[in-house]
Design an enzyme around this catalytic site. Structure first.
Site, PDB file in Angstrom:
ATOM      1  N   SER A   1       0.850  -1.188   0.000  1.00 51.28           N
ATOM      2  CA  SER A   1       0.000   0.000   0.000  1.00 51.28           C
ATOM      3  C   SER A   1       0.881   1.232   0.000  1.00 51.28           C
ATOM      4  O   SER A   1       1.755   1.376   0.859  1.00 51.28           O
ATOM      5  CB  SER A   1      -0.918  -0.003   1.228  1.00 51.28           C
ATOM      6  OG  SER A   1      -1.745   1.154   1.239  1.00 51.28           O
TER       7      SER A   1
ATOM      8  N   HIS B   1      -1.976   7.415  -4.943  1.00 49.20           N
ATOM      9  CA  HIS B   1      -2.206   6.181  -4.179  1.00 49.20           C
ATOM     10  C   HIS B   1      -2.019   5.004  -5.121  1.00 49.20           C
ATOM     11  O   HIS B   1      -2.395   5.049  -6.298  1.00 49.20           O
ATOM     12  CB  HIS B   1      -3.634   6.180  -3.609  1.00 49.20           C
ATOM     13  CG  HIS B   1      -4.162   4.810  -3.317  1.00 49.20           C
ATOM     14  ND1 HIS B   1      -4.994   4.134  -4.204  1.00 49.20           N
ATOM     15  CD2 HIS B   1      -3.970   3.973  -2.274  1.00 49.20           C
ATOM     16  CE1 HIS B   1      -5.301   2.954  -3.694  1.00 49.20           C
ATOM     17  NE2 HIS B   1      -4.690   2.824  -2.539  1.00 49.20           N
TER      18      HIS B   1
ATOM     19  N   HIS C   1      -3.381   8.355 -17.202  1.00 42.02           N
ATOM     20  CA  HIS C   1      -4.366   7.402 -17.727  1.00 42.02           C
ATOM     21  C   HIS C   1      -3.814   6.641 -18.929  1.00 42.02           C
ATOM     22  O   HIS C   1      -4.107   5.448 -19.095  1.00 42.02           O
ATOM     23  CB  HIS C   1      -5.659   8.129 -18.090  1.00 42.02           C
ATOM     24  CG  HIS C   1      -6.563   8.351 -16.920  1.00 42.02           C
ATOM     25  ND1 HIS C   1      -7.467   7.394 -16.490  1.00 42.02           N
ATOM     26  CD2 HIS C   1      -6.689   9.399 -16.068  1.00 42.02           C
ATOM     27  CE1 HIS C   1      -8.124   7.853 -15.434  1.00 42.02           C
ATOM     28  NE2 HIS C   1      -7.674   9.067 -15.152  1.00 42.02           N
TER      29      HIS C   1
ATOM     30  N   HIS D   1     -20.934  11.248   0.201  1.00 38.68           N
ATOM     31  CA  HIS D   1     -21.578  12.231   1.075  1.00 38.68           C
ATOM     32  C   HIS D   1     -21.283  13.666   0.628  1.00 38.68           C
ATOM     33  O   HIS D   1     -21.986  14.591   1.017  1.00 38.68           O
ATOM     34  CB  HIS D   1     -21.126  12.028   2.523  1.00 38.68           C
ATOM     35  CG  HIS D   1     -19.661  12.224   2.741  1.00 38.68           C
ATOM     36  ND1 HIS D   1     -18.715  11.323   2.306  1.00 38.68           N
ATOM     37  CD2 HIS D   1     -18.970  13.237   3.336  1.00 38.68           C
ATOM     38  CE1 HIS D   1     -17.509  11.757   2.635  1.00 38.68           C
ATOM     39  NE2 HIS D   1     -17.635  12.920   3.265  1.00 38.68           N
TER      40      HIS D   1
ATOM     41  N   GLY E   1      -7.307  -6.955  12.630  1.00 41.54           N
ATOM     42  CA  GLY E   1      -6.336  -6.777  13.693  1.00 41.54           C
ATOM     43  C   GLY E   1      -4.993  -6.246  13.249  1.00 41.54           C
ATOM     44  O   GLY E   1      -3.969  -6.520  13.887  1.00 41.54           O
ATOM     45  N   GLY E   2      -4.981  -5.468  12.167  1.00 37.73           N
ATOM     46  CA  GLY E   2      -3.729  -4.878  11.711  1.00 37.73           C
ATOM     47  C   GLY E   2      -3.263  -3.754  12.628  1.00 37.73           C
ATOM     48  O   GLY E   2      -4.029  -3.237  13.446  1.00 37.73           O
ATOM     49  N   ASN E   3      -2.020  -3.370  12.482  1.00 36.09           N
ATOM     50  CA  ASN E   3      -1.460  -2.262  13.247  1.00 36.09           C
ATOM     51  C   ASN E   3      -2.159  -0.972  12.828  1.00 36.09           C
ATOM     52  O   ASN E   3      -2.076  -0.576  11.665  1.00 36.09           O
ATOM     53  CB  ASN E   3       0.044  -2.167  12.968  1.00 36.09           C
ATOM     54  CG  ASN E   3       0.721  -1.063  13.747  1.00 36.09           C
ATOM     55  OD1 ASN E   3       0.103  -0.081  14.129  1.00 36.09           O
ATOM     56  ND2 ASN E   3       2.013  -1.222  13.975  1.00 36.09           N
TER      57      ASN E   3
END
Length: 299
Positions: free
Chosen positions: A122, A136, A169, A199, A282-284
């Site tokens: 990531s 990203h 792109h 939103h 349960g990741g950091n």
């Protein structure tokens, strides 16, 4: 999601190892390139940052706590604060365990088992200059009772530059077209739909590609596509950074940058799949929330 015939356990393990090795290699190549960019900054922007040294990545390992499996895994956070990049993170994690009963209902392949294995990279870049586009990129491989690849890349410019949009792109389209005639149209449309603050009624950026649950029946082909997505980002994003990192910026542009970072933060906390997956398994929290910018503002 289609699936090939179940592979022997030995083959599945070899595939996991290959995927993890690739994500680790890609991280190292990305970090090396970003550190080279940090060393290249000269001119007026370097002068205004005279007391900010060229950035270097800081590496922080973490372990996942889960007694339900022998090796729950963990990850390595790689985060840099520098002159060009106010914050950039390139994290790799490899985790295994069992989904909660409720979360398992949202994940393919959990009909017979709640067990999972997941590995991925990531990356989130928040440049200091409003003229350098934030970006990203994520690629991952997940194994439950089924297996698939997912990921994508998107650009989130503060100051719009049409050549950047076109080139970003075009690079992704060339990669997609190499692997599937309909990949770009499908995955670009998916990105437009996914990277959208519902939103607010506004897109997060200028899009890119997004794909998930990729299991064409040919694991090697799907892995090759996922590798090429990472390599394409490694090529195109540094070129966009170098295109703009010497351009002076104004305080008005800086203020707008912080405002747009607020919108980015809203998306990642409300809609982002990776954030939800990491927290649910349960990741950091520091690694999961690495994507958040160092500074942001709201009206």
């Amino acid at each position: 999601m289609s699936s090939e015939s179940p592979a022997p356990d030995s083959v599945v393990e070899q595939r996991k190892q290959r995927a993890e090795a690739w994500f680790t290699e890609l991280r190292d190549r990305l970090c090396g390139e970003f550190e080279r960019i940090e060393d290249e900054l000269v001119g007026i922007n370097a002068a205004r940052l005279a007391y900010t040294p060229a950035g270097r990545f800081q590496y922080t390992p973490w372990q996942r706590d889960d007694s339900s499996v022998a090796d729950p895994g963990g990850g390595l956070m790689a985060v840099m604060h520098g002159r060009v990049f106010e914050k950039v993170g390139v994290n790799v994690s490899t985790v295994a365990g069992h989904f909660s009963e409720n979360f398992a209902q949202e994940i393919p392949g959990t009909e017979a088992t709640s067990g999972f294995w997941a590995c991925g990279l990531s990356l989130v870049a928040h440049p200091r200059s409003p003229h350098v586009p934030p970006a990203h990129m994520n690629t991952r491989h997940i194994v439950t009772g089924k297996h698939w690849f997912g990921g994508g890349a998107d650009l989130n410019p503060i100051v719009a530059h049409e050549p950047d949009t076109r080139d970003f792109h075009a690079a992704l389209k060339e990669t997609c077209d190499t692997h599937g005639d309909d990949y770009y149209d499908r995955y670009a449309a998916w990105a437009d739909d996914y990277f959208y603050n519902k939103h607010r009624g506004e897109p997060r950026g200028i899009g890119g590609i997004f794909y998930d649950y990729l299991d064409s029946g040919d694991w090697e082909a799907d892995f090759a596509f996922t590798r090429d997505v990472g390599l394409t980002f490694l090529d195109i994003f540094p070129r966009l950074v170098r295109r703009h990192m010497f351009t002076p910026w104004t305080e008005k542009e800086r203020a707008y940058q912080l405002f747009r970072r607020g919108r980015y933060t809203e998306f990642n906390l409300v809609y982002d799949r990776g954030t939800r997956f990491g927290l649910q398994t349960g990741g950091n929290p520091d690694a999961v929330l690495m994507s958040l910018p160092p500074l942001a503002s709201w009206p």
